[in-house]
Design a protein around this motif. Structure first.
Motif, PDB file in Angstrom:
ATOM      1  N   PRO A  31       0.817  -1.224   0.000  1.00 56.76           N
ATOM      2  CA  PRO A  31       0.000   0.000   0.000  1.00 56.76           C
ATOM      3  C   PRO A  31       0.842   1.262   0.000  1.00 56.76           C
ATOM      4  N   GLU A  32       1.995   1.188   0.651  1.00 60.16           N
ATOM      5  CA  GLU A  32       2.820   2.401   0.743  1.00 60.16           C
ATOM      6  C   GLU A  32       3.377   2.789  -0.630  1.00 60.16           C
ATOM      7  N   LEU A  33       3.786   1.785  -1.404  1.00 65.23           N
ATOM      8  CA  LEU A  33       4.298   2.095  -2.751  1.00 65.23           C
ATOM      9  C   LEU A  33       3.178   2.619  -3.642  1.00 65.23           C
ATOM     10  N   VAL A  34       1.987   2.039  -3.516  1.00 66.71           N
ATOM     11  CA  VAL A  34       0.848   2.516  -4.319  1.00 66.71           C
ATOM     12  C   VAL A  34       0.605   3.994  -4.016  1.00 66.71           C
ATOM     13  N   LYS A  35       0.572   4.330  -2.711  1.00 69.88           N
ATOM     14  CA  LYS A  35       0.314   5.722  -2.306  1.00 69.88           C
ATOM     15  C   LYS A  35       1.420   6.642  -2.792  1.00 69.88           C
ATOM     16  N   TRP A  36       2.642   6.179  -2.612  1.00 75.26           N
ATOM     17  CA  TRP A  36       3.806   6.987  -2.984  1.00 75.26           C
ATOM     18  C   TRP A  36       3.754   7.379  -4.463  1.00 75.26           C
ATOM     19  N   LEU A  37       3.225   6.459  -5.283  1.00 73.99           N
ATOM     20  CA  LEU A  37       3.183   6.713  -6.725  1.00 73.99           C
ATOM     21  C   LEU A  37       1.899   7.412  -7.150  1.00 73.99           C
ATOM     22  N   GLY A  38       1.116   7.886  -6.177  1.00 75.27           N
ATOM     23  CA  GLY A  38      -0.083   8.680  -6.503  1.00 75.27           C
ATOM     24  C   GLY A  38      -1.338   7.856  -6.648  1.00 75.27           C
ATOM     25  N   GLY A  39      -1.268   6.549  -6.395  1.00 78.83           N
ATOM     26  CA  GLY A  39      -2.446   5.697  -6.510  1.00 78.83           C
ATOM     27  C   GLY A  39      -3.172   5.555  -5.184  1.00 78.83           C
ATOM     28  N   LYS A  40      -4.267   4.793  -5.235  1.00 84.04           N
ATOM     29  CA  LYS A  40      -5.065   4.590  -4.024  1.00 84.04           C
ATOM     30  C   LYS A  40      -5.201   3.091  -3.781  1.00 84.04           C
ATOM     31  N   PRO A  41      -4.642   2.594  -2.651  1.00 77.70           N
ATOM     32  CA  PRO A  41      -4.829   1.162  -2.377  1.00 77.70           C
ATOM     33  C   PRO A  41      -6.266   0.892  -1.957  1.00 77.70           C
ATOM     34  N   VAL A  42      -6.871  -0.122  -2.538  1.00 81.70           N
ATOM     35  CA  VAL A  42      -8.230  -0.527  -2.154  1.00 81.70           C
ATOM     36  C   VAL A  42      -8.105  -1.924  -1.554  1.00 81.70           C
ATOM     37  N   PHE A  43      -8.384  -2.031  -0.265  1.00 82.44           N
ATOM     38  CA  PHE A  43      -8.164  -3.307   0.416  1.00 82.44           C
ATOM     39  C   PHE A  43      -9.372  -4.219   0.302  1.00 82.44           C
ATOM     40  N   VAL A  44      -9.103  -5.471   0.012  1.00 89.73           N
ATOM     41  CA  VAL A  44     -10.164  -6.477   0.001  1.00 89.73           C
ATOM     42  C   VAL A  44      -9.740  -7.539   1.010  1.00 89.73           C
ATOM     43  N   GLN A  45     -10.576  -7.711   2.035  1.00 93.86           N
ATOM     44  CA  GLN A  45     -10.195  -8.588   3.140  1.00 93.86           C
ATOM     45  C   GLN A  45     -10.424 -10.067   2.814  1.00 93.86           C
ATOM     46  N   GLY A  46      -9.371 -10.848   2.884  1.00 94.02           N
ATOM     47  CA  GLY A  46      -9.532 -12.298   2.760  1.00 94.02           C
ATOM     48  C   GLY A  46     -10.010 -12.824   4.108  1.00 94.02           C
ATOM     49  N   SER A  47     -11.081 -13.592   4.120  1.00 94.08           N
ATOM     50  CA  SER A  47     -11.632 -14.012   5.414  1.00 94.08           C
ATOM     51  C   SER A  47     -10.798 -15.157   5.998  1.00 94.08           C
ATOM     52  N   ARG A  48     -10.829 -15.256   7.306  1.00 94.90           N
ATOM     53  CA  ARG A  48     -10.092 -16.310   7.991  1.00 94.90           C
ATOM     54  C   ARG A  48     -10.612 -17.689   7.568  1.00 94.90           C
ATOM     55  N   GLU A  49     -11.940 -17.765   7.360  1.00 92.74           N
ATOM     56  CA  GLU A  49     -12.562 -19.044   6.951  1.00 92.74           C
ATOM     57  C   GLU A  49     -12.040 -19.470   5.581  1.00 92.74           C
ATOM     58  N   ASN A  50     -11.718 -18.479   4.741  1.00 92.94           N
ATOM     59  CA  ASN A  50     -11.200 -18.801   3.404  1.00 92.94           C
ATOM     60  C   ASN A  50      -9.670 -18.730   3.402  1.00 92.94           C
ATOM     61  N   ASP A  51      -9.088 -18.993   4.560  1.00 91.01           N
ATOM     62  CA  ASP A  51      -7.642 -19.043   4.655  1.00 91.01           C
ATOM     63  C   ASP A  51      -6.994 -17.713   4.249  1.00 91.01           C
ATOM     64  N   PHE A  52      -7.673 -16.607   4.529  1.00 91.89           N
ATOM     65  CA  PHE A  52      -7.200 -15.241   4.248  1.00 91.89           C
ATOM     66  C   PHE A  52      -7.133 -14.931   2.751  1.00 91.89           C
ATOM     67  N   LYS A  53      -7.726 -15.786   1.924  1.00 88.70           N
ATOM     68  CA  LYS A  53      -7.655 -15.539   0.470  1.00 88.70           C
ATOM     69  C   LYS A  53      -8.909 -14.806   0.004  1.00 88.70           C
ATOM     70  N   ILE A  54      -8.776 -14.035  -1.073  1.00 93.97           N
ATOM     71  CA  ILE A  54      -9.964 -13.357  -1.594  1.00 93.97           C
ATOM     72  C   ILE A  54     -10.585 -14.218  -2.697  1.00 93.97           C
ATOM     73  N   THR A  55     -11.872 -14.000  -2.959  1.00 94.64           N
ATOM     74  CA  THR A  55     -12.566 -14.779  -3.987  1.00 94.64           C
ATOM     75  C   THR A  55     -12.760 -13.915  -5.236  1.00 94.64           C
ATOM     76  N   GLY A  56     -13.099 -14.581  -6.338  1.00 86.65           N
ATOM     77  CA  GLY A  56     -13.388 -13.862  -7.580  1.00 86.65           C
ATOM     78  C   GLY A  56     -14.520 -12.864  -7.376  1.00 86.65           C
ATOM     79  N   GLU A  57     -15.515 -13.288  -6.641  1.00 87.60           N
ATOM     80  CA  GLU A  57     -16.683 -12.437  -6.337  1.00 87.60           C
ATOM     81  C   GLU A  57     -16.247 -11.155  -5.610  1.00 87.60           C
ATOM     82  N   GLN A  58     -15.395 -11.323  -4.603  1.00 87.40           N
ATOM     83  CA  GLN A  58     -14.914 -10.151  -3.850  1.00 87.40           C
ATOM     84  C   GLN A  58     -14.124  -9.213  -4.755  1.00 87.40           C
ATOM     85  N   LEU A  59     -13.303  -9.820  -5.624  1.00 85.85           N
ATOM     86  CA  LEU A  59     -12.490  -9.006  -6.526  1.00 85.85           C
ATOM     87  C   LEU A  59     -13.396  -8.217  -7.462  1.00 85.85           C
TER      88      LEU A  59
END
Ligand code: GLU
Length: 401
Positions: A130-158
């Motif tokens: 996130p820091e590099l994204v911000k530094w370069l003028g972008g905006k980090p958008v966080f998508v939380q991977g759930s603990r139940e899904n082993d911290f991974k994000i799904t296609g739907e969430q993306l």
């Protein structure tokens, strides 16, 4: 001076993994008894053939400038690696040697981001993204991977996180800090969304060799992905070359050209000698890497077993990388022997460092304050000591009523 310094730079945080590693090493140099499982830095030495190749390069005078993108031989060897190990076809003009994987992430983001562009960062994430994204003028958008899904994000969430401003998603597979590994099926779901939404994918694959009981697949291997993916990789973890600072971007030709231009202006190129060392690493057989993977797997199992007896909620078994992301929020609100309240992962890590001489990284640095990160790329002895200290530290906490 009253003129302001770069506000963009002032808006980014310092790397906590680097800060903790630096502090722990300084404390050890000062004679303090500190066990550091802070940075992910393999404890094995850089393999002999790599060291020999570097000495040879120096003695043969390979000490002058190279092309900004790096020497041809090592870029060819990277192409062979990508073809033989990952089934991916790359030409040397698509490979840019960099000063480590972190630098390769910087290059990729610098080539893609316009002011205000959104970059999707699955959380928990590695501190630097996130820091590099911000530094370069972008905006980090966080998508939380759930603990139940082993911290991974799904296609739907993306899909739900994509907007008109989305430029890219930044995947880290296997993941630092969670150790999660995306299966082929999970990745193919993400790839479908990436292609459909017409965004780029930066895929940091620096831990690809460290997967346990599962297989690693590159994000670039799916239909329509190679032309929109920038693969990030490095030699620090796989070949115990952290201090050599050598890695690479593998990118579609137009992006590779831009990265070459950026590098020609910013650093010229990574160290010539380190490039020859990387070439030797790519030419080595995989026996050493396999031995390391076996050692890490044993250490992972040890850490899981020990911490499961200490924690109230056991950590999940990481399928890859060499980190244990352990839930410690059950201890929040408790009091240290000198009366301080543990209100989060930062206070807990500070307490463990000060009272036990144990350096680990607060989950807050990775966007999840409920956990702490242990690096188990350390000796068996260090791991045993670290667990003893962790146990002692947590046992000394009292309920604050
Ligand atoms: N990548 C390693 C870690 O996460 C090294 C330190 C850093 O660059 O963040 O610990």
């Amino acid at each position: 001076m009253t003129r302001p310094l770069s506000s963009r730079t002032q808006n980014i945080a310092a790397s906590l993994t680097v800060a903790i590693d630096t502090l722990a090493k300084q404390m050890i140099a000062d004679g303090k008894d500190v066990v550091s499982l802070g940075a992910g830095e393999p404890d094995f030495p850089t393999p002999e053939p790599i060291r020999q190749a570097a000495c040879k390069a120096i003695n043969e005078g390979k000490t002058r400038y190279t092309a900004p993108v790096g020497i041809l031989d090592v870029r060819k060897a990277v192409c062979e690696k990508l073809e033989n190990e990952n089934g991916l076809k790359y030409a040397p003009e698509q490979i840019i040697m960099t000063s480590g994987a972190k630098h390769a992430v910087f290059n990729a983001l610098a080539a893609l981001i316009n002011e205000g562009d959104e970059v999707i960062v699955p959380a928990p994430y590695w501190v630097t993204y996130p820091e590099l994204v911000k530094w370069l003028g972008g905006k980090p958008v966080f998508v939380q991977g759930s603990r139940e899904n082993d911290f991974k994000i799904t296609g739907e969430q993306l899909k739900n996180a994509c907007t008109e401003r989305t430029k890219a998603v930044l995947l880290n597979n296997p993941c630092n800090p969670t150790g999660s590994v995306y299966s082929k099926k999970e990745l193919s779901e993400l790839a479908k969304v990436i292609v459909e939404k017409d965004i780029y994918c930066i895929s940091d694959e620096v831990y690809e060799y460290f997967v346990y009981n599962t297989e690693f697949v590159s994000a670039a291997a799916f239909d329509g992905m190679a032309e929109r993916t920038i693969i990030i990789n490095g030699f620090s973890k796989s070949y115990c070359m952290t201090g050599w600072r050598i890695g690479y971007d593998a990118a579609p030709v137009p992006i590779a050209k831009i990265i070459g231009k950026i590098q020609g202006q910013a650093t010229h190129h990574p160290s010539n000698v380190a490039q020859y060392a990387a070439l030797a690493a790519l030419q080595m057989d995989k026996a050493q890497v396999n031995t390391m993977r076996e050692a890490f797997k044993k250490r992972r199992d040890y850490m899981l077993e020990r911490t499961s007896k200490i924690l109230k909620t056991p950590a999940k078994a990481p399928d890859g990388a060499f980190y244990l992301f352990a839930p410690v929020n059950d201890f929040y609100g408790m009091q240290t022997p000198d009366g301080k309240i543990i209100s989060g992962s930062i206070e807990l890590c500070q307490y463990l460092l000060e009272s036990q001489g144990l350096a680990i990284v607060p989950g807050a640095a990775f966007g999840d304050d409920s956990c702490v990160r242990f690096s188990y790329a350390a000796s068996d002895e260090a791991l045993a000591k670290a667990c003893d200290r962790f146990e002692k530290g947590l046992n000394a906490l009292k309920c604050s009523t």
